[in-house]
Write an enzyme that holds these catalytic residues in place. Structure first.
Site, PDB file in Angstrom:
ATOM      1  N   HIS A 240       0.795  -1.228   0.000  1.00 39.69           N
ATOM      2  CA  HIS A 240       0.000   0.000   0.000  1.00 39.69           C
ATOM      3  C   HIS A 240       0.829   1.281   0.000  1.00 39.69           C
ATOM      4  CE1 HIS A 240      -4.473   1.043   1.011  1.00 39.69           C
ATOM      5  NE2 HIS A 240      -4.031   1.691  -0.040  1.00 39.69           N
TER       6      HIS A 240
ATOM      7  N   ASP B 100     -10.061  -0.645   3.589  1.00 40.95           N
ATOM      8  CA  ASP B 100      -8.882  -1.219   4.241  1.00 40.95           C
ATOM      9  C   ASP B 100      -9.225  -1.659   5.673  1.00 40.95           C
ATOM     10  OD1 ASP B 100      -6.202  -1.651   5.156  1.00 40.95           O
ATOM     11  OD2 ASP B 100      -5.467   0.003   3.932  1.00 40.95           O
TER      12      ASP B 100
ATOM     13  N   HIS C  26      -7.010  -1.375   7.823  1.00 37.97           N
ATOM     14  CA  HIS C  26      -6.117  -0.472   8.549  1.00 37.97           C
ATOM     15  C   HIS C  26      -6.364   0.990   8.153  1.00 37.97           C
ATOM     16  CE1 HIS C  26      -4.065  -4.390   7.852  1.00 37.97           C
ATOM     17  NE2 HIS C  26      -3.826  -4.294   9.155  1.00 37.97           N
TER      18      HIS C  26
ATOM     19  N   ASP D 284      -3.664   3.146   7.876  1.00 39.82           N
ATOM     20  CA  ASP D 284      -2.452   3.582   7.168  1.00 39.82           C
ATOM     21  C   ASP D 284      -2.169   5.057   7.413  1.00 39.82           C
ATOM     22  OD1 ASP D 284      -2.183   0.975   6.372  1.00 39.82           O
ATOM     23  OD2 ASP D 284      -2.981   1.286   4.360  1.00 39.82           O
TER      24      ASP D 284
ATOM     25  N   HIS E 204       4.092   0.985   4.270  1.00 38.24           N
ATOM     26  CA  HIS E 204       2.712   0.700   3.806  1.00 38.24           C
ATOM     27  C   HIS E 204       1.674   1.021   4.889  1.00 38.24           C
ATOM     28  CE1 HIS E 204       1.680  -3.678   5.297  1.00 38.24           C
ATOM     29  NE2 HIS E 204       2.343  -3.018   6.219  1.00 38.24           N
TER      30      HIS E 204
ATOM     31  N   ASP F 100      -7.342  -1.844  -0.498  1.00 36.48           N
ATOM     32  CA  ASP F 100      -6.390  -2.791   0.071  1.00 36.48           C
ATOM     33  C   ASP F 100      -7.168  -4.106   0.231  1.00 36.48           C
ATOM     34  OD1 ASP F 100      -4.895  -4.304   1.939  1.00 36.48           O
ATOM     35  OD2 ASP F 100      -4.120  -2.495   2.922  1.00 36.48           O
TER      36      ASP F 100
ATOM     37  N   ASP G 126      -6.796  -6.451   2.050  1.00 37.62           N
ATOM     38  CA  ASP G 126      -7.018  -6.902   3.430  1.00 37.62           C
ATOM     39  C   ASP G 126      -8.249  -6.250   4.067  1.00 37.62           C
ATOM     40  OD1 ASP G 126      -6.248  -4.470   4.755  1.00 37.62           O
ATOM     41  OD2 ASP G 126      -4.163  -5.097   4.852  1.00 37.62           O
TER      42      ASP G 126
ATOM     43  N   GLU H 134      -1.784  -4.878  -2.193  1.00 34.83           N
ATOM     44  CA  GLU H 134      -1.516  -5.864  -1.131  1.00 34.83           C
ATOM     45  C   GLU H 134      -1.840  -7.314  -1.514  1.00 34.83           C
ATOM     46  OE1 GLU H 134       0.039  -5.402   1.920  1.00 34.83           O
ATOM     47  OE2 GLU H 134       0.274  -3.220   1.812  1.00 34.83           O
TER      48      GLU H 134
HETATM   49  N1  LIG Z   1      -1.387  -1.365   4.052  1.00 28.58           N
HETATM   50  C1  LIG Z   1      -1.368  -2.175   5.107  1.00 28.58           C
HETATM   51  N2  LIG Z   1      -1.671  -3.436   4.970  1.00 28.58           N
HETATM   52  N3  LIG Z   1      -1.001  -1.644   6.272  1.00 28.58           N
HETATM   53  C2  LIG Z   1      -0.877  -2.390   7.476  1.00 28.58           C
HETATM   54  C3  LIG Z   1      -0.340  -1.533   8.586  1.00 28.58           C
HETATM   55  C4  LIG Z   1      -0.195  -2.283   9.872  1.00 28.58           C
HETATM   56  C5  LIG Z   1       0.238  -1.417  11.058  1.00 28.58           C
HETATM   57  N4  LIG Z   1      -0.753  -0.444  11.373  1.00 28.58           N
HETATM   58  C6  LIG Z   1       1.577  -0.742  10.760  1.00 28.58           C
HETATM   59  O1  LIG Z   1       1.667   0.455  10.714  1.00 28.58           O
HETATM   60  O2  LIG Z   1       2.568  -1.399  10.564  1.00 28.58           O
HETATM   61 MN   LIG Z   2      -3.555  -0.534   3.550  1.00 28.33          MN
HETATM   62 MN   LIG Z   3      -4.520  -2.976   5.222  1.00 26.05          MN
END
Ligand SMILES: NC(=[NH2+])NCCC[C@H](N)C(=O)O
Ligand SMILES: [Mn+2]
Ligand SMILES: [Mn+2]
Length: 300
Positions: free
Chosen positions: A100, A123, A125, A127, A140, A227, A229, A272
Site C-alpha cells: 500500500h 482497508d 487499517h 495507514d 505501507h 487494500d 485486506d 496488497e
Molecule cells: N497497508 C497495510 N496493509 N497496512 C498495514 C499496517 C499495519 C500497522 N498499522 C503498521 O503500521 O505497521
Molecule cells: Mn492498507
Molecule cells: Mn490494510
C-alpha cells in the site's frame, strides 16, 4: 461521465512492508485476466506494464525508522509521473500493487488534477502512521498520513507539492485494526471512518450511500484505494497483514456496484495482493472480480 478508456499500470514493489511476495501482485492480477474482463465492458483498455524498482542493499535507512525509504520514494516518484500523464491523456488510471505504500505515488499523480480530491480508503487499517507512531517502520502503514502532509519530507513532497488530500475529503471503510496514534489523528483531523462496527450496524448499503453523498458534496474527483485486506481473510487470504472480521465478498461487490452507479470514481488502485500467501490465486481473482463491478459489470 462514463469511463471511455482505462490505463493499467503496475508497481511491483514489496519494500513498504516486511513480507516478500507482494511484488508479484500485478502479475497475479494480470493472470486473473483483468484486461480481458474490462474489455468485455466495452471500455478501451491499455496495459502500460510495470514500473521497475531496484532491490535494496540494506533495508534499514540510517537515521530513520522507515524501512527502504529511498527506494520506496523512488518507485513512488516514478508512479506519480506516470499517473499524472495518464490523466493528462484523458484516460482512467488503474494502478496495481504492490504494497500500500504505492498509494503515495498514485495520490501524488492524481491530486495534481483536482482541487478537492476525495479518497475512499477501503482497508482493515488506517495507514495513518508516522515515523513516530508506527509500530513497524513499514511505510505501507503510512501512505494516508503522507497524503495529508504528515510524514517524512522525502515522501510528502513527491511530485513537488504537499499536501495531496484534505483530511475531510477522506472516507475510510472497513477499519478494524487502528493503532493509537492513528485513532488520535482520525479524531484530530476529522477523518470520516466507517469501521466494521458501522458496517455491521448500518449495513453496506447505507454505509455506501452515506459515503457517496458525503463525497459528492465536497469533492471534484474521487480516488478508490482498495487494500485487499479490507476484505475478510476467508475471501482474500493472500495478504501480508490479514485481520479477521472483515468485509465479505458480497458486501464488497455491493460497494463496488454502488460506486459504479455513482459515477464518482476517477481513479483506482488495488493493492496488497501477495500470491505467495494466497490459495490458488484466489485473492487476485477476487480483486479482478471487484474491478469488474467497479467498472460496471452486471449480474444480468
Ligand atoms: N497497508 C497495510 N496493509 N497496512 C498495514 C499496517 C499495519 C500497522 N498499522 C503498521 O503500521 O505497521
Ligand atoms: Mn492498507
Ligand atoms: Mn490494510
Amino acid at each position: 461521465m462514463s469511463i471511455q478508456k482505462i490505463s493499467v499500470i503496475g508497481l511491483p514493489m514489496d519494500l513498504g512492508q516486511a513480507r516478500r511476495g507482494v511484488d508479484m501482485g500485478p502479475s497475479a492480477i494480470r493472470c486473473a485476466e483483468i484486461v480481458e474482463r474490462l474489455e468485455k465492458l466495452n471500455i478501451e483498455v491499455e496495459d502500460l506494464g510495470d514500473i521497475i524498482v531496484g532491490r535494496p542493499e540494506n533495508a534499514d535507512e540510517p537515521g530513520t525508522n522507515l524501512k527502504n525509504l529511498q527506494l520506496v520514494a523512488k518507485g513512488n516518484t516514478q508512479l506519480a509521473t506516470r499517473v499524472d500523464e495518464i490523466i493528462e491523456e484523458g484516460s482512467f488510471p488503474l494502478i496495481l500493487g504492490g504494497d500500500h505504500s504505492i498509494a503515495i505515488g498514485t495520490l501524488a499523480g492524481v491530486a495534481k488534477h483536482y482541487e478537492n480530491l476525495g479518497v475512499i480508503w477501503y482497508d482493515a487499517h488506517g495507514d495513518l502512521n508516522t515515523e513516530d507512531t508506527s509500530p513497524s517502520g513499514n511505510i505501507h502503514g503510512m501512505p494516508l498520513a503522507v497524503s495529508i502532509g504528515i510524514g517524512h519530507p522525502d515522501l510528502i513532497n513527491i511530485h513537488g507539492f504537499a499536501p495531496k488530500v484534505k483530511p475531510e475529503n477522506i472516507v475510510i471503510i472497513g477499519a478494524r485494526s487502528l493503532d493509537e496514534g492513528e485513532k488520535e489523528l482520525i479524531r484530530e483531523k476529522g477523518i470520516k471512518v466507517f469501521t466494521m462496527h458501522e458496517i455491521d450496524r448500518l449495513g453496506m448499503t447505507r454505509v455506501m450511500e452515506e459515503c457517496i453523498d458525503y463525497l459528492r458534496e465536497r469533492t471534484d474527483g474521487v480516488h478508490l484505494s482498495l487494500d485487499l485486506d479490507g476484505v475478510d481473510p476467508a475471501d482474500a487470504p493472500g495478504v501480508g497483514t490479514p485481520v479477521i472480521g472483515g468485509i465479505s465478498y458480497r458486501e464488497s461487490h455491493l460497494a463496488m456496484e454502488m460506486l459504479a452507479e455513482s459515477n464518482l470514481i476517477t481513479s483506482a488502485e488495488f493493492v496488497e495482493v501477495n500470491p505467495i500467501l494466497d490459495e490458488r490465486n484466489k485473492t487476485a481473482i477476487v480483486a479482478v472480480a471487484l474491478m469488474g463491478s467497479l467498472f460496471g459489470e452486471k449480474l444480468v
